[in-house]
Motif scaffolding. Sequence first.
Motif, short mmCIF file in Angstrom:
data_model
loop_
_atom_site.label_atom_id
_atom_site.label_comp_id
_atom_site.label_asym_id
_atom_site.label_seq_id
_atom_site.Cartn_x
_atom_site.Cartn_y
_atom_site.Cartn_z
N UNK A 71 0.38 -1.39 0.28
CA UNK A 71 0.03 -0.30 -0.27
C UNK A 71 0.93 1.40 -0.10
N UNK A 72 2.27 0.76 0.22
CA UNK A 72 2.59 2.05 0.13
C UNK A 72 3.75 2.02 0.45
N UNK A 73 5.32 2.65 -0.68
CA UNK A 73 6.07 2.35 -0.83
C UNK A 73 7.69 3.42 -0.71
N UNK A 74 8.32 2.80 0.28
CA UNK A 74 10.06 3.37 0.76
C UNK A 74 10.79 3.32 -0.14
N UNK A 75 12.21 3.75 -0.22
CA UNK A 75 13.19 3.96 -1.48
C UNK A 75 14.03 3.86 -0.09
N UNK A 76 15.31 2.84 -0.72
CA UNK A 76 15.98 2.43 0.12
C UNK A 76 17.65 3.31 0.12
N UNK A 77 18.09 4.40 0.03
CA UNK A 77 19.26 4.87 -1.45
C UNK A 77 20.02 5.32 -0.68
N UNK A 78 20.82 5.89 -1.46
CA UNK A 78 22.52 6.66 -1.17
C UNK A 78 21.96 7.76 -0.80
N UNK A 79 22.37 8.45 0.82
CA UNK A 79 22.61 9.89 0.93
C UNK A 79 23.46 10.56 1.23
N UNK A 80 23.87 11.74 0.96
CA UNK A 80 25.44 12.06 0.96
C UNK A 80 25.45 14.10 0.93
N UNK A 110 28.40 16.74 8.60
CA UNK A 110 30.12 16.19 8.06
C UNK A 110 30.17 15.39 9.11
N UNK A 111 29.85 14.48 9.82
CA UNK A 111 30.51 13.45 10.63
C UNK A 111 31.31 12.38 10.04
N UNK A 112 29.76 12.33 8.56
CA UNK A 112 29.92 10.88 7.85
C UNK A 112 29.99 11.36 6.02
N UNK A 113 29.63 11.29 4.60
CA UNK A 113 30.56 11.49 4.00
C UNK A 113 28.70 11.39 3.25
N UNK A 114 28.85 9.46 3.34
CA UNK A 114 27.19 9.38 2.02
C UNK A 114 26.62 8.75 3.58
N UNK A 115 25.30 7.61 2.91
CA UNK A 115 24.83 7.35 4.02
C UNK A 115 24.11 6.17 3.48
N UNK A 116 22.71 5.41 3.84
CA UNK A 116 22.21 4.31 3.15
C UNK A 116 20.92 4.79 4.69
N UNK A 117 19.80 5.74 3.33
CA UNK A 117 18.68 5.60 4.04
C UNK A 117 17.41 5.05 3.82
N UNK A 118 16.37 5.72 4.07
CA UNK A 118 15.15 5.66 3.18
C UNK A 118 15.05 6.48 3.17
N UNK A 119 13.90 7.01 2.22
CA UNK A 119 14.12 8.29 1.22
C UNK A 119 13.43 9.47 2.49
N UNK A 129 18.74 -3.81 12.40
CA UNK A 129 17.24 -2.94 11.60
C UNK A 129 16.65 -3.81 10.48
N UNK A 130 15.54 -3.90 10.39
CA UNK A 130 14.82 -4.72 9.17
C UNK A 130 15.14 -3.93 8.25
N UNK A 131 15.50 -2.61 8.12
CA UNK A 131 15.70 -2.51 6.21
C UNK A 131 17.31 -2.72 6.25
N UNK A 132 18.47 -2.62 7.33
CA UNK A 132 19.53 -3.33 7.13
C UNK A 132 19.57 -5.10 6.63
N UNK A 133 18.44 -5.64 7.25
CA UNK A 133 18.47 -6.89 7.29
C UNK A 133 17.66 -7.35 4.93
N UNK A 134 16.67 -6.35 5.48
CA UNK A 134 16.23 -6.90 4.03
C UNK A 134 17.45 -6.44 2.81
N UNK A 163 20.25 -13.65 5.95
CA UNK A 163 21.13 -12.26 5.98
C UNK A 163 21.82 -11.69 7.30
N UNK A 164 20.73 -12.39 8.15
CA UNK A 164 21.34 -11.53 10.08
C UNK A 164 22.23 -12.68 10.05
N UNK A 165 22.90 -14.35 9.74
CA UNK A 165 23.83 -14.53 10.08
C UNK A 165 25.34 -14.05 9.20
#
Length: 339
Positions: free
Chosen positions: A126-135, A217-226, A170-175, A329-331
């Motif tokens: 019913x709702x979609x979320x994208x897990x993508x690169x942020x910078x 600026x503590x880090x330059x890039x990450x992966x986030x839900x949009x 995190x379920x986000x990381x595992x998926x 994935x957890x293993x």
Amino acid sequence: MRRHLLAATTVTAALTVSGCGALGVGEEQADLQIYTARHYDLEEAFATFTEDSGVSVEFITGDDAELLERLRAEGERSPADVFMTVDAGNLWNAAQQDMLAPLDSAALEEAVPEDLRDPQDRWFGLAMRARTTTFNPENVEPSEFDAEETYAGLADPKWKGRLCMRDATSAYTQSLVASLIDLHGRDRALEIVKGWVANDVEIMSNDTLLLEAIDTGACDVGINNHYYVARQLEENPDMNVEVFWASQEGAGTHVNISGAGVATHSDNPEQAQQLIEWLATDGQSAFVDASHEYPVNPDVEPEPVIAGFGEFKRMPLNAEAYGDLNAEAVDLLAEAGYE
């Protein structure tokens, strides 16, 4: 690997009933009982549904595992009419345990793309979320990313000391990792995750902290839900974080869903189906806009903030892989030393 310790609080909550008078919660039982792991932005959409249909709604909230266990324990005595959850793997798991009934709905088949619904029509995204690169655009040029395999590209040593990600629980990381196993095979997925660890990935306990770290600026890039990016930009339009749509020259950006199905032992299956159909059609914007999620219905436009991120190619969603490969994935994360 460095672990970020801010706000690393774990909260375990008992199942609670929530709602308000406009949703039919009061002395008399509501028409529909919804077991939901989706905790945010429920009331307004469902109040609109009640106004449109005259069908009142009551929520029982908890995390996915709690709610599924409750459904299983209650069996035929369960008052649940709708099971609503986040993560396609959880929906797949509920269907595998015969907790959801198949629906015959031309409206849902038309509104929900084939890979965002169960092949046997027991659940529907019913709702979609994208897990993508942020910078941080002050520290990163988009050309630095691998446009074909962006997630794998973050294992490149050039990102050493520059990378922030969510924790292994995190379920986000595992998926995401389950999707990499499905896409590349276990050996290659393990190599990718080991590469993240070798780059001294800094682990964050939630996406908001991750975005704040990129902003400062503590880090330059990450992966986030949009949608976390959208929320932060609403509060602070000058935040130094931008979205880079991952793997646009390859498999596409990883996506996940929030979705629902009719509980197998529902006493009101027709009204429950009516609700899910409404959420995917007339109520689609009401359901997704406040949370900045993408509509699954291709005929519904995304709200303005996320529309500003531009169009992107998404990775086809494989709910069976997210569910069936979750344990692997957890293993894998543990074997790679990813915390």
